[in-house]
Design a protein around this motif. Structure first.
Motif, PDB file in Angstrom:
ATOM      1  N   ILE A 111     -37.656 163.817  13.101  1.00 44.27           N
ATOM      2  CA  ILE A 111     -37.145 164.316  11.821  1.00 44.27           C
ATOM      3  C   ILE A 111     -36.381 165.613  12.065  1.00 44.27           C
ATOM      4  O   ILE A 111     -36.689 166.376  12.988  1.00 44.27           O
ATOM      5  N   ALA A 112     -35.348 165.827  11.259  1.00 47.28           N
ATOM      6  CA  ALA A 112     -34.491 167.003  11.438  1.00 47.28           C
ATOM      7  C   ALA A 112     -34.260 167.688  10.098  1.00 47.28           C
ATOM      8  O   ALA A 112     -34.200 167.029   9.052  1.00 47.28           O
ATOM      9  N   GLU A 113     -34.132 169.015  10.194  1.00 47.99           N
ATOM     10  CA  GLU A 113     -33.878 169.830   9.011  1.00 47.99           C
ATOM     11  C   GLU A 113     -32.585 169.398   8.327  1.00 47.99           C
ATOM     12  O   GLU A 113     -31.597 169.084   8.994  1.00 47.99           O
ATOM     13  N   GLU A 114     -32.625 169.374   7.022  1.00 52.78           N
ATOM     14  CA  GLU A 114     -31.501 168.974   6.151  1.00 52.78           C
ATOM     15  C   GLU A 114     -31.282 167.466   6.112  1.00 52.78           C
ATOM     16  O   GLU A 114     -30.631 166.971   5.210  1.00 52.78           O
ATOM     17  N   ALA A 141     -37.722 158.945  -2.731  1.00 53.12           N
ATOM     18  CA  ALA A 141     -36.321 159.070  -3.156  1.00 53.12           C
ATOM     19  C   ALA A 141     -36.239 159.816  -4.484  1.00 53.12           C
ATOM     20  O   ALA A 141     -35.303 160.585  -4.723  1.00 53.12           O
ATOM     21  N   GLY A 142     -37.234 159.597  -5.342  1.00 55.36           N
ATOM     22  CA  GLY A 142     -37.286 160.350  -6.594  1.00 55.36           C
ATOM     23  C   GLY A 142     -37.459 161.838  -6.322  1.00 55.36           C
ATOM     24  O   GLY A 142     -36.788 162.687  -6.925  1.00 55.36           O
ATOM     25  N   GLY A 143     -38.352 162.162  -5.387  1.00 57.89           N
ATOM     26  CA  GLY A 143     -38.565 163.567  -5.023  1.00 57.89           C
ATOM     27  C   GLY A 143     -37.296 164.197  -4.475  1.00 57.89           C
ATOM     28  O   GLY A 143     -36.937 165.334  -4.817  1.00 57.89           O
ATOM     29  N   LEU A 144     -36.593 163.447  -3.635  1.00 58.73           N
ATOM     30  CA  LEU A 144     -35.335 163.950  -3.067  1.00 58.73           C
ATOM     31  C   LEU A 144     -34.300 164.185  -4.175  1.00 58.73           C
ATOM     32  O   LEU A 144     -33.585 165.196  -4.170  1.00 58.73           O
ATOM     33  N   ILE A 198     -34.883 164.989  -7.191  1.00 61.31           N
ATOM     34  CA  ILE A 198     -35.256 166.225  -7.896  1.00 61.31           C
ATOM     35  C   ILE A 198     -34.752 167.441  -7.122  1.00 61.31           C
ATOM     36  O   ILE A 198     -34.173 168.363  -7.691  1.00 61.31           O
ATOM     37  N   PHE A 199     -34.945 167.410  -5.785  1.00 62.62           N
ATOM     38  CA  PHE A 199     -34.414 168.514  -4.969  1.00 62.62           C
ATOM     39  C   PHE A 199     -32.906 168.637  -5.104  1.00 62.62           C
ATOM     40  O   PHE A 199     -32.349 169.722  -5.011  1.00 62.62           O
ATOM     41  N   ARG A 200     -32.264 167.499  -5.294  1.00 61.70           N
ATOM     42  CA  ARG A 200     -30.793 167.518  -5.427  1.00 61.70           C
ATOM     43  C   ARG A 200     -30.362 167.781  -6.858  1.00 61.70           C
ATOM     44  O   ARG A 200     -29.226 167.528  -7.232  1.00 61.70           O
TER      45      ARG A 200
END
Ligand code: ADP
Ligand code: MG
Length: 322
Positions: free
Chosen positions: A45-48, A164-167, A169-171
């Motif tokens: 896994i990688a940041e961003e 994907a829902g959480g992502l 929200i972050f977006r």
């Protein structure tokens, strides 16, 4: 603190298996286990890409482990060891490392695994964490992507699309969620919940084929269908979705397609004789997870997502890096 200091202070205490030699040697030893196969997998896994800079370091550690544990679960293997390769940007703090190590420790305890070794290097690029995980199955019993037969039913663990829902929200996608629903989805993005116990204890008793869902339910089922040489029909309405995700994205076909193609679920989808359904549901209850029957295997090729009698146009079936 240099790399040797980091290893001694934060990682050696996690190397509890005798074969790790407390991280004082060039390599570790996994004692051969008669009657077993060693199952090996690696995910990075990688940041961003897979997490954000502001994510809590202990959650990042858990995600790095769990994206691998879902692969072992999907293969019917009991996880035991892992290797950890860290590419650290300049300026990582002791606080960050301490929290990261505490996340590793928590999941070592939760899942009964231990650190065997790894590599630590500096990078000009973003933080990247690669884990190689090792698990055991009885000899010859690893559950493969190949093996689904026409007539089998398709089952999936947990709920689909939460990460994907959480992502989203972050977006900053607009929503009218309660704080509890929002936290639930964000936590599923940060810390997936792979069905480790179910995979290790029960899956191989039923499954004819299995895959973990990292790129998207439809995309990963596509890999299973292709390798098995079969077609798969999924009932769109049967795909399990959490109340929080329903509240966020709604109930229509577009919401289902989105959940089924988004990825990052780290649940497992598998095929089995439909006569096994009772046993599968009992095993799920024993493992404190949910398993839902969502479709069937047919002769032919490809994956169809069927809604009100018609296949939906899914567009892109899953996440792609390139
Ligand atoms: P080498 O010079 O062979 O690359 P290292 O100095 O990188 O060896 O590693 C020394 C020891 O520390 C080895 O046992 C290695 O497995 C362990 N190690 C290094 N980095 C990590 C890490 N991030 N997590 C766990 N173990 C590590
Ligand atoms: Mg090294």
């Amino acid at each position: 603190m240099d790399e040797f200091g980091i290893i001694a202070r934060y990682f050696a205490p996690l190397a509890t298996a005798p074969g790790s030699l407390a991280l004082t040697d060039d390599a570790a030893v996994i004692p051969a286990r008669p009657g077993c196969d060693l199952v090996v997998t690696m995910d990075q896994i990688a940041e961003e890409t897979d997490f954000f800079k502001h994510d809590p370091p202990d959650a990042v550690a858990r995600k790095a482990l769990r994206v691998n544990l879902s692969d072992l679960a999907a293969k019917g293997a009991k996880p035991e060891y892992y290797l950890l390769a860290l590419s650290l940007p300049q300026g990582m703090t002791e606080d960050w490392l301490a929290s990261f190590a505490s996340g590793l420790r928590a999941d070592q305890e939760a899942f009964g695994i231990s650190l065997l070794g790894g590599d630590t290097s500096a990078t000009e690029g973003p933080l990247a964490i690669a884990v190689t995980a090792f698990g055991f199955v009885p000899k010859g019993r690893m559950v493969k992507r190949k093996g689904a037969r026409p007539g089998d039913a398709v089952f999936v663990t947990g709920t689909i699309g939460d990460s994907a829902g959480g992502l989203a929200i972050f977006r900053r996608e607009r929503h009218a969620l309660t704080e509890e629903q929002r936290d639930y989805l964000v936590n599923r993005y940060r810390e997936p919940l792979p069905p480790v116990l179910f995979g290790a204890r029960h899956l191989r008793d039923f499954a004819t084929a299995s895959v973990d869902i990292s790129d998207g339910l439809i995309a990963d089922l596509g890999h299973l269908a292709k390798t098995s040489g079969v077609a798969i029909a999924i009932d769109a309405m049967a795909i399990p979705r959490s109340d929080a995700l329903r509240a966020f994205w709604g109930e229509d076909a577009a919401a289902i397609v989105r959940a089924a193609t988004a990825g990052d679920d780290y649940q497992i989808v598998f095929t089995a004789d439909p006569a096994c359904e009772g046993g599968i549901l009992a095993a799920a209850a024993d493992s404190r997870i949910s398993v839902t029957r969502i479709g069937q295997v047919e002769p032919g090729e490809g994956v169809a997502l069927v809604h009100q009698g018609r296949p939906l146009d899914v567009g892109r079936p899953g996440y792609r890096h390139f």
